[in-house]
Design an enzyme around this catalytic site. Sequence first.
Site, PDB file in Angstrom:
ATOM      1  N   CYS A   2      55.285  80.148  64.942  1.00 20.56           N
ATOM      2  CA  CYS A   2      54.896  81.542  64.799  1.00 20.56           C
ATOM      3  C   CYS A   2      53.963  81.978  65.943  1.00 20.56           C
ATOM      4  O   CYS A   2      53.035  81.263  66.302  1.00 20.56           O
ATOM      5  CB  CYS A   2      54.188  81.832  63.478  1.00 20.56           C
ATOM      6  SG  CYS A   2      55.185  81.445  62.055  1.00 20.56           S
ATOM      7  N   ARG A  27      57.479  79.830  70.193  1.00 16.94           N
ATOM      8  CA  ARG A  27      56.711  79.341  69.040  1.00 16.94           C
ATOM      9  C   ARG A  27      57.477  79.497  67.722  1.00 16.94           C
ATOM     10  O   ARG A  27      57.002  79.065  66.670  1.00 16.94           O
ATOM     11  CB  ARG A  27      55.378  80.110  68.927  1.00 16.94           C
ATOM     12  CG  ARG A  27      54.474  79.936  70.117  1.00 16.94           C
ATOM     13  CD  ARG A  27      53.232  80.787  69.955  1.00 16.94           C
ATOM     14  NE  ARG A  27      52.381  80.259  68.911  1.00 16.94           N
ATOM     15  CZ  ARG A  27      51.421  79.364  69.090  1.00 16.94           C
ATOM     16  NH1 ARG A  27      51.206  78.899  70.295  1.00 16.94           N
ATOM     17  NH2 ARG A  27      50.690  78.943  68.093  1.00 16.94           N
ATOM     18  N   TRP A  74      58.614  81.145  62.729  1.00 16.50           N
ATOM     19  CA  TRP A  74      59.304  79.878  62.458  1.00 16.50           C
ATOM     20  C   TRP A  74      59.067  79.628  60.972  1.00 16.50           C
ATOM     21  O   TRP A  74      57.935  79.389  60.555  1.00 16.50           O
ATOM     22  CB  TRP A  74      58.699  78.767  63.323  1.00 16.50           C
ATOM     23  CG  TRP A  74      59.399  77.445  63.153  1.00 16.50           C
ATOM     24  CD1 TRP A  74      60.496  77.027  63.845  1.00 16.50           C
ATOM     25  CD2 TRP A  74      59.032  76.371  62.276  1.00 16.50           C
ATOM     26  NE1 TRP A  74      60.843  75.759  63.429  1.00 16.50           N
ATOM     27  CE2 TRP A  74      59.961  75.331  62.463  1.00 16.50           C
ATOM     28  CE3 TRP A  74      58.018  76.186  61.335  1.00 16.50           C
ATOM     29  CZ2 TRP A  74      59.906  74.132  61.763  1.00 16.50           C
ATOM     30  CZ3 TRP A  74      57.965  74.993  60.638  1.00 16.50           C
ATOM     31  CH2 TRP A  74      58.903  73.982  60.862  1.00 16.50           C
ATOM     32  N   ASN A 100      49.785  83.159  61.320  1.00 17.27           N
ATOM     33  CA  ASN A 100      50.319  81.876  61.798  1.00 17.27           C
ATOM     34  C   ASN A 100      49.540  80.787  61.063  1.00 17.27           C
ATOM     35  O   ASN A 100      48.315  80.770  61.111  1.00 17.27           O
ATOM     36  CB  ASN A 100      50.099  81.772  63.320  1.00 17.27           C
ATOM     37  CG  ASN A 100      50.399  80.387  63.875  1.00 17.27           C
ATOM     38  OD1 ASN A 100      49.841  80.002  64.889  1.00 17.27           O
ATOM     39  ND2 ASN A 100      51.257  79.635  63.240  1.00 17.27           N
ATOM     40  N   GLY A 101      50.272  79.902  60.380  1.00 17.03           N
ATOM     41  CA  GLY A 101      49.605  78.814  59.659  1.00 17.03           C
ATOM     42  C   GLY A 101      50.199  78.676  58.271  1.00 17.03           C
ATOM     43  O   GLY A 101      51.336  79.118  58.027  1.00 17.03           O
ATOM     44  N   GLU A 472      62.669  58.304  73.902  1.00 18.06           N
ATOM     45  CA  GLU A 472      62.516  59.651  74.435  1.00 18.06           C
ATOM     46  C   GLU A 472      63.883  60.243  74.808  1.00 18.06           C
ATOM     47  O   GLU A 472      64.167  61.402  74.520  1.00 18.06           O
ATOM     48  CB  GLU A 472      61.560  59.622  75.641  1.00 18.06           C
ATOM     49  CG  GLU A 472      61.374  60.925  76.382  1.00 18.06           C
ATOM     50  CD  GLU A 472      60.921  62.087  75.497  1.00 18.06           C
ATOM     51  OE1 GLU A 472      60.494  61.855  74.348  1.00 18.06           O
ATOM     52  OE2 GLU A 472      61.035  63.233  75.960  1.00 18.06           O
ATOM     53  N   LYS A 476      65.588  63.614  73.071  1.00 19.19           N
ATOM     54  CA  LYS A 476      65.997  64.786  73.862  1.00 19.19           C
ATOM     55  C   LYS A 476      67.437  65.170  73.567  1.00 19.19           C
ATOM     56  O   LYS A 476      67.772  66.337  73.430  1.00 19.19           O
ATOM     57  CB  LYS A 476      65.821  64.429  75.335  1.00 19.19           C
ATOM     58  CG  LYS A 476      65.467  65.564  76.210  1.00 19.19           C
ATOM     59  CD  LYS A 476      63.982  65.723  76.419  1.00 19.19           C
ATOM     60  CE  LYS A 476      63.180  65.700  75.148  1.00 19.19           C
ATOM     61  NZ  LYS A 476      61.770  65.716  75.356  1.00 19.19           N
ATOM     62  N   GLU A 479      67.737  66.712  70.049  1.00 20.05           N
ATOM     63  CA  GLU A 479      67.024  67.979  69.974  1.00 20.05           C
ATOM     64  C   GLU A 479      67.837  69.149  70.525  1.00 20.05           C
ATOM     65  O   GLU A 479      67.857  70.218  69.929  1.00 20.05           O
ATOM     66  CB  GLU A 479      65.727  67.806  70.773  1.00 20.05           C
ATOM     67  CG  GLU A 479      64.777  68.952  70.730  1.00 20.05           C
ATOM     68  CD  GLU A 479      63.491  68.644  71.502  1.00 20.05           C
ATOM     69  OE1 GLU A 479      63.494  67.725  72.356  1.00 20.05           O
ATOM     70  OE2 GLU A 479      62.497  69.334  71.266  1.00 20.05           O
ATOM     71  N   HIS A 495      70.247  43.056  63.795  1.00 28.05           N
ATOM     72  CA  HIS A 495      69.715  42.890  62.442  1.00 28.05           C
ATOM     73  C   HIS A 495      70.166  44.020  61.523  1.00 28.05           C
ATOM     74  O   HIS A 495      69.493  44.336  60.546  1.00 28.05           O
ATOM     75  CB  HIS A 495      68.188  42.777  62.486  1.00 28.05           C
ATOM     76  CG  HIS A 495      67.736  41.592  63.282  1.00 28.05           C
ATOM     77  ND1 HIS A 495      67.880  40.301  62.819  1.00 28.05           N
ATOM     78  CD2 HIS A 495      67.206  41.486  64.526  1.00 28.05           C
ATOM     79  CE1 HIS A 495      67.434  39.457  63.744  1.00 28.05           C
ATOM     80  NE2 HIS A 495      67.026  40.159  64.784  1.00 28.05           N
ATOM     81  N   LYS A 595      58.369  75.344  70.015  1.00 31.09           N
ATOM     82  CA  LYS A 595      57.688  74.578  71.059  1.00 31.09           C
ATOM     83  C   LYS A 595      56.356  74.036  70.572  1.00 31.09           C
ATOM     84  O   LYS A 595      55.981  72.921  70.875  1.00 31.09           O
ATOM     85  CB  LYS A 595      57.495  75.482  72.274  1.00 31.09           C
ATOM     86  CG  LYS A 595      56.772  74.838  73.449  1.00 31.09           C
ATOM     87  CD  LYS A 595      57.706  73.978  74.235  1.00 31.09           C
ATOM     88  CE  LYS A 595      57.063  73.339  75.452  1.00 31.09           C
ATOM     89  NZ  LYS A 595      57.790  72.118  75.827  1.00 31.09           N
TER      90      LYS A 595
HETATM   91  O1  M6R Z   1      52.683  70.123  72.350  1.00 30.11           O
HETATM   92  P1  M6R Z   1      52.804  68.692  71.924  1.00 30.11           P
HETATM   93  O2  M6R Z   1      53.038  67.767  73.079  1.00 30.11           O
HETATM   94  O3  M6R Z   1      51.679  68.217  71.076  1.00 30.11           O
HETATM   95  O4  M6R Z   1      54.118  68.661  71.045  1.00 30.11           O
HETATM   96  C1  M6R Z   1      54.516  67.491  70.390  1.00 30.11           C
HETATM   97  C2  M6R Z   1      55.955  67.568  69.968  1.00 30.11           C
HETATM   98  O5  M6R Z   1      56.149  68.617  69.070  1.00 30.11           O
HETATM   99  C3  M6R Z   1      56.890  67.753  71.163  1.00 30.11           C
HETATM  100  O6  M6R Z   1      56.706  66.781  72.122  1.00 30.11           O
HETATM  101  C4  M6R Z   1      58.369  67.725  70.708  1.00 30.11           C
HETATM  102  O7  M6R Z   1      58.697  66.462  70.261  1.00 30.11           O
HETATM  103  C5  M6R Z   1      59.254  68.171  71.861  1.00 30.11           C
HETATM  104  N1  M6R Z   1      59.944  69.364  71.493  1.00 30.11           N
HETATM  105  C6  M6R Z   1      60.244  67.165  72.274  1.00 30.11           C
HETATM  106  O8  M6R Z   1      60.998  67.599  73.362  1.00 30.11           O
END
Ligand code: M6R
Length: 600
Positions: A2, A27, A74, A100-101, A472, A476, A479, A495, A595
């Site tokens: 948000c 956001r 969001w 927001n929250g 990682e 990606k 996501e 395993h 984000k």
């Molecule tokens: O802003 P931050 O680095 O604290 O965010 C953490 C995660 O939300 C962020 O890295 C998320 O996993 C990414 N969208 C991955 O690409």
Amino acid sequence: MCGIIGYTGKKQATEIIIKGLKSLEYRGYDSSGIAVFDGENIQAVKKEGRIVCLEKELETNPLSGNTAIGHTRWATHGKPSDSNAHPFVSTAHKFAVVHNGIIENYLEIKEYLQARNIHFYSQTDSEVVAHLIEYLYIGDVKDAILSAVRRLRGSFALGVISSAEPGIIFAVKKDNPLIIGKGENENYISSDITSLQKFTGSVVVLKNYQLAKVTASDIELCDFDGCEQSVETVDVSRELADDTHDFESFMEKEIREIPAALTRALKGYVSPFGEAEYWQGINRIYFIGCGTALHAGMVGKRILKKLLPELNLFAEMASEFRYDDFHIDEHTLTIAVSQSGETADTLSCIRMVKERGGKVLCVCNVPISSIVFESDFALFTNAGPEVAVASTKAYNCQLAVLTMFALDFARLKGALTKQQFEGFMADMGHLPEKAEETLKLNEFISDFSSWNYTRKSVFYLGRGLDYYVAMEGSLKLKEISYIQSEAYAAGELKHGTLALIEDGVLVMALVTQRDLLDKMHSSLIEVKSRGATIITITPFGDNAAIKDVSDYIIPIPNVTDILYPVISVIPTQLFSYYIARAKGCDIDKPRNLAKSVTVE
Ligand code: M6R
């Protein structure tokens, strides 16, 4: 999670709010809305979908006025819909609120207000705030808001306008970010600095438990008891991140920026070890973060372990760390890694650690952020603004900074000689050019992705440091392309998970650690003989065994062993990007995500 924006001044507010919302869309992007005081009443327009849907709605239902608040959502409570979108307007239309929250006690308040015949029209927690303020209003808006927020539990950044006091925006902060932008005879509120940079370079960062009364010409601050507080203005750079320039997406642009970002990260590193004694006693370090930032922390932990095996080192998900029984005392350092500096889980851990007497250092990309303000020390990644929801360049820079920190700490502890330290630093100095060289693999990875985007599942395998990069890479891909993917420590596969390997499964193998080469080879033979297609990211492309087992090789440049993650992740970032592009996905704004995750 948000985004909030507000404007009060002489201009037509709607246009400004829409511009601000577009910068805040990262956001949350499931619905948006705007409320304007039109000189007589509060009018609101809200729409499910992206900001463009709101813009379209405003063409048929235009709003006019000089004071307004806007919101991009969001969803937490209640599905994305027009009625669940913010702002929420109170029953008598006296107040409009953006939030927001999370309001934890919203059900209690809702029941209380419903029992007094107040009608609710959404499933959200946020709507209670608008009705509660109106219910408590007895002639002074600030007093009503203060009485309301004292009754709320949870986290909240609020923007409130009222027809009873036109031209004023009230802004409230508890545990979620809120910033005031100062203009010439106009002022703004926003969830972040980036959305304000196009309007002003002068900001006031609200602290927890503060309320601001913002008019076009003035800003007053008080705490939740109404006691006046001083207003401190900070000047910020006006570097804009709103344009993808010649790139198709922010993600592509941000991957391309990795070499330049690394140069800044390396140059910008300032050793935190001013008072050596303060740090000497540290015997336990927790690396915490979420998602990509957590993966960076895992690499940081592993590198530090190689340099200082006697330390107690842990890398933990912030969302779990917060509720686990980890030992924390004055000899404990917690390293909080975060791109945004606003991730709620990470922030809660910082508060918990400090309450229990531990020290906190953050590795952060946004200097004016809650995580930076609340940590004892900050190391900046200097990656530059990152807009795409999928984090790329910020991760490479987190790795660079964490590696510098590990080397620096090892030198402080006497585990590295000056010469050894300088040797590593010299190697690190080559990272930007090595990253540039790796980006030249772009064409092959783009082609490879165009043959593979219909895969149903992709496994990422690695051992040691490579395992964390595999995690990682896999995150990606999931996501932004929505392809089922898992990362495995290669030795663990047999395993259980090996049962999933069959013809048609793609395995992306990371093979960069010389001492684990033979072991990785054995694991790859196991998946190869079950029908997997293997693509290997490695500097050992000439090794006969690796060549033989791999269907394809992505040859990355040679670097010192501990520096490989910074480089080997780049092909995985490009791969995810091209796969998502081939699938026609919304690369910068993947479904269900945001984000900045500012709710726990
Ligand atoms: O802003 P931050 O680095 O604290 O965010 C953490 C995660 O939300 C962020 O890295 C998320 O996993 C990414 N969208 C991955 O690409």
